[in-house]
Write a protein that holds these residues in place. Sequence first.
Motif, PDB file in Angstrom:
ATOM      1  N   ALA A 189       0.830  -1.210   0.000  1.00  0.00           N
ATOM      2  CA  ALA A 189       0.000   0.000   0.000  1.00  0.00           C
ATOM      3  C   ALA A 189       0.867   1.264   0.000  1.00  0.00           C
ATOM      4  CB  ALA A 189      -0.945  -0.005   1.206  1.00  0.00           C
ATOM      5  N   ARG A 190       1.925   1.256   0.783  1.00  0.00           N
ATOM      6  CA  ARG A 190       2.815   2.423   0.830  1.00  0.00           C
ATOM      7  C   ARG A 190       3.532   2.624  -0.506  1.00  0.00           C
ATOM      8  NH1 ARG A 190       3.543   0.320   6.217  1.00  0.00           N
ATOM      9  NH2 ARG A 190       2.621   1.815   7.702  1.00  0.00           N
ATOM     10  N   ARG A 191       4.007   1.516  -1.112  1.00  0.00           N
ATOM     11  CA  ARG A 191       4.673   1.637  -2.414  1.00  0.00           C
ATOM     12  C   ARG A 191       3.723   2.182  -3.474  1.00  0.00           C
ATOM     13  NH1 ARG A 191       7.306  -3.025  -0.733  1.00  0.00           N
ATOM     14  NH2 ARG A 191       5.860  -4.429  -1.810  1.00  0.00           N
ATOM     15  N   LEU A 192       2.438   1.882  -3.339  1.00  0.00           N
ATOM     16  CA  LEU A 192       1.433   2.377  -4.283  1.00  0.00           C
ATOM     17  C   LEU A 192       1.141   3.866  -4.100  1.00  0.00           C
ATOM     18  CD1 LEU A 192      -1.052  -0.604  -4.142  1.00  0.00           C
ATOM     19  CD2 LEU A 192       0.248   0.131  -6.155  1.00  0.00           C
ATOM     20  N   GLY A 193       1.709   4.460  -3.073  1.00  0.00           N
ATOM     21  CA  GLY A 193       1.458   5.871  -2.803  1.00  0.00           C
ATOM     22  C   GLY A 193       0.210   6.095  -1.968  1.00  0.00           C
ATOM     23  N   MET A 194      -0.346   5.009  -1.423  1.00  0.00           N
ATOM     24  CA  MET A 194      -1.540   5.150  -0.587  1.00  0.00           C
ATOM     25  C   MET A 194      -1.135   5.723   0.772  1.00  0.00           C
ATOM     26  SD  MET A 194      -3.633   1.695  -1.593  1.00  0.00           S
ATOM     27  CE  MET A 194      -5.306   2.347  -1.366  1.00  0.00           C
ATOM     28  N   ARG A 195      -1.984   6.560   1.277  1.00  0.00           N
ATOM     29  CA  ARG A 195      -1.747   7.268   2.533  1.00  0.00           C
ATOM     30  C   ARG A 195      -2.303   6.436   3.687  1.00  0.00           C
ATOM     31  NH1 ARG A 195      -3.865  10.912   0.608  1.00  0.00           N
ATOM     32  NH2 ARG A 195      -6.028  10.387   0.916  1.00  0.00           N
ATOM     33  N   ALA A 196      -1.516   6.245   4.739  1.00  0.00           N
ATOM     34  CA  ALA A 196      -2.016   5.597   5.954  1.00  0.00           C
ATOM     35  C   ALA A 196      -2.935   6.605   6.658  1.00  0.00           C
ATOM     36  CB  ALA A 196      -0.864   5.200   6.867  1.00  0.00           C
ATOM     37  N   GLU A 197      -4.205   6.258   6.786  1.00  0.00           N
ATOM     38  CA  GLU A 197      -5.171   7.207   7.342  1.00  0.00           C
ATOM     39  C   GLU A 197      -5.680   6.831   8.723  1.00  0.00           C
ATOM     40  OE1 GLU A 197      -7.208   9.427   3.622  1.00  0.00           O
ATOM     41  OE2 GLU A 197      -8.337   7.788   4.499  1.00  0.00           O
ATOM     42  N   ALA A 198      -5.700   5.553   9.046  1.00  0.00           N
ATOM     43  CA  ALA A 198      -6.268   5.163  10.331  1.00  0.00           C
ATOM     44  C   ALA A 198      -5.621   3.893  10.849  1.00  0.00           C
ATOM     45  CB  ALA A 198      -7.773   4.956  10.203  1.00  0.00           C
ATOM     46  N   ARG A 199      -5.530   3.839  12.156  1.00  0.00           N
ATOM     47  CA  ARG A 199      -5.131   2.626  12.874  1.00  0.00           C
ATOM     48  C   ARG A 199      -6.237   2.380  13.886  1.00  0.00           C
ATOM     49  NH1 ARG A 199      -1.955   1.453  17.670  1.00  0.00           N
ATOM     50  NH2 ARG A 199      -1.124  -0.662  17.442  1.00  0.00           N
ATOM     51  N   LEU A 200      -7.059   1.375  13.613  1.00  0.00           N
ATOM     52  CA  LEU A 200      -8.222   1.072  14.435  1.00  0.00           C
ATOM     53  C   LEU A 200      -7.863  -0.076  15.369  1.00  0.00           C
ATOM     54  CD1 LEU A 200     -10.802   1.227  11.512  1.00  0.00           C
ATOM     55  CD2 LEU A 200     -10.104   3.077  13.040  1.00  0.00           C
ATOM     56  N   VAL A 201      -7.571   0.269  16.609  1.00  0.00           N
ATOM     57  CA  VAL A 201      -7.065  -0.686  17.586  1.00  0.00           C
ATOM     58  C   VAL A 201      -8.164  -1.644  18.046  1.00  0.00           C
ATOM     59  CG1 VAL A 201      -5.954  -0.933  19.848  1.00  0.00           C
ATOM     60  CG2 VAL A 201      -5.315   0.966  18.327  1.00  0.00           C
ATOM     61  N   HIS A 202      -7.887  -2.930  17.903  1.00  0.00           N
ATOM     62  CA  HIS A 202      -8.805  -3.999  18.328  1.00  0.00           C
ATOM     63  C   HIS A 202     -10.236  -3.712  17.901  1.00  0.00           C
ATOM     64  CE1 HIS A 202      -6.058  -5.809  21.653  1.00  0.00           C
ATOM     65  NE2 HIS A 202      -5.433  -5.646  20.500  1.00  0.00           N
ATOM     66  N   ASN A 203     -10.425  -3.325  16.655  1.00  0.00           N
ATOM     67  CA  ASN A 203     -11.758  -2.964  16.171  1.00  0.00           C
ATOM     68  C   ASN A 203     -12.570  -4.148  15.692  1.00  0.00           C
ATOM     69  OD1 ASN A 203     -10.169  -3.232  13.729  1.00  0.00           O
ATOM     70  ND2 ASN A 203     -11.892  -2.273  12.685  1.00  0.00           N
ATOM     71  N   GLU A 204     -11.937  -5.304  15.540  1.00  0.00           N
ATOM     72  CA  GLU A 204     -12.652  -6.454  15.013  1.00  0.00           C
ATOM     73  C   GLU A 204     -12.142  -7.737  15.663  1.00  0.00           C
ATOM     74  OE1 GLU A 204     -11.960  -7.879  10.791  1.00  0.00           O
ATOM     75  OE2 GLU A 204     -13.946  -6.951  10.599  1.00  0.00           O
ATOM     76  N   PHE A 205     -13.091  -8.584  16.086  1.00  0.00           N
ATOM     77  CA  PHE A 205     -12.725  -9.908  16.592  1.00  0.00           C
ATOM     78  C   PHE A 205     -12.552 -10.782  15.372  1.00  0.00           C
ATOM     79  CE2 PHE A 205     -13.303 -13.933  18.901  1.00  0.00           C
ATOM     80  CZ  PHE A 205     -12.388 -13.706  19.929  1.00  0.00           C
ATOM     81  N   PHE A 206     -11.307 -11.108  15.044  1.00  0.00           N
ATOM     82  CA  PHE A 206     -10.951 -11.708  13.764  1.00  0.00           C
ATOM     83  C   PHE A 206     -10.217 -13.012  13.989  1.00  0.00           C
ATOM     84  CE2 PHE A 206      -7.960 -11.823  10.080  1.00  0.00           C
ATOM     85  CZ  PHE A 206      -8.892 -11.845   9.049  1.00  0.00           C
ATOM     86  N   LYS A 207     -10.811 -14.105  13.549  1.00  0.00           N
ATOM     87  CA  LYS A 207     -10.200 -15.427  13.641  1.00  0.00           C
ATOM     88  C   LYS A 207      -9.746 -15.749  15.062  1.00  0.00           C
ATOM     89  CE  LYS A 207      -9.065 -15.596   8.781  1.00  0.00           C
ATOM     90  NZ  LYS A 207      -8.109 -15.895   7.744  1.00  0.00           N
ATOM     91  N   GLY A 208     -10.642 -15.477  16.016  1.00  0.00           N
ATOM     92  CA  GLY A 208     -10.397 -15.861  17.396  1.00  0.00           C
ATOM     93  C   GLY A 208      -9.629 -14.887  18.252  1.00  0.00           C
TER      94      GLY A 208
END
Length: 193
Positions: free
Chosen positions: A150-169
């Motif tokens: 994503a960074r190499r593509l020039g995409m901007r890091a916009e958010a870091r959502l801490v523990h926002n989803e219970f994912f695979k346990g």
Amino acid sequence: MSSLHPTYPVRTERLLLRPLTTGDVDALLTYRSRPEVCRYVPFEPMTRELILERLETLWANTGLTDEGQALTLGIEVASTGALIGDAILFWHSKLHGAGEIGYVLHPDASGHGYATEAAHAMLRLGFEELGLHRIVARLDERNTASAAVARRLGMRAEARLVHNEFFKGEWATELDFALLESEWPPTIAPEDP
């Protein structure tokens, strides 16, 4: 914004992006069935039967005609014809011109810039052919390889959502990257050594 009906294959410098077919089931199984490939993506290791079902349903689209649809394309190395992964473009909202990209690669094909090249092609389809305003990439923070893409593509890091989803346990932290149509095309950063 109208619809997207690419001419196939979509060509990049080294790759051909094309609709998946039932003839791809064995190649898809070699990476989509592996736990390490599925660790940070929203699907579990797939069986041959599930892949065949997806090929006949979700992955059967060859274009996008309305919001809520997704276009999944196989990533083929042009020089060898080998299917090494797949990339997806979601059309989330017509009103907001919103889309999302994703990609998954066979581990043997990683480290060669193929994910960056394929994702760049999906961004181009979204911006130049579908007319999207904004495209995001959402990923698990632990998926450092995808974050690097994503960074190499020039995409901007916009958010870091801490523990926002219970994912695979377990609780997972999501990183959101984005690019606007006005920022397209970005300069692609070189691969990490």
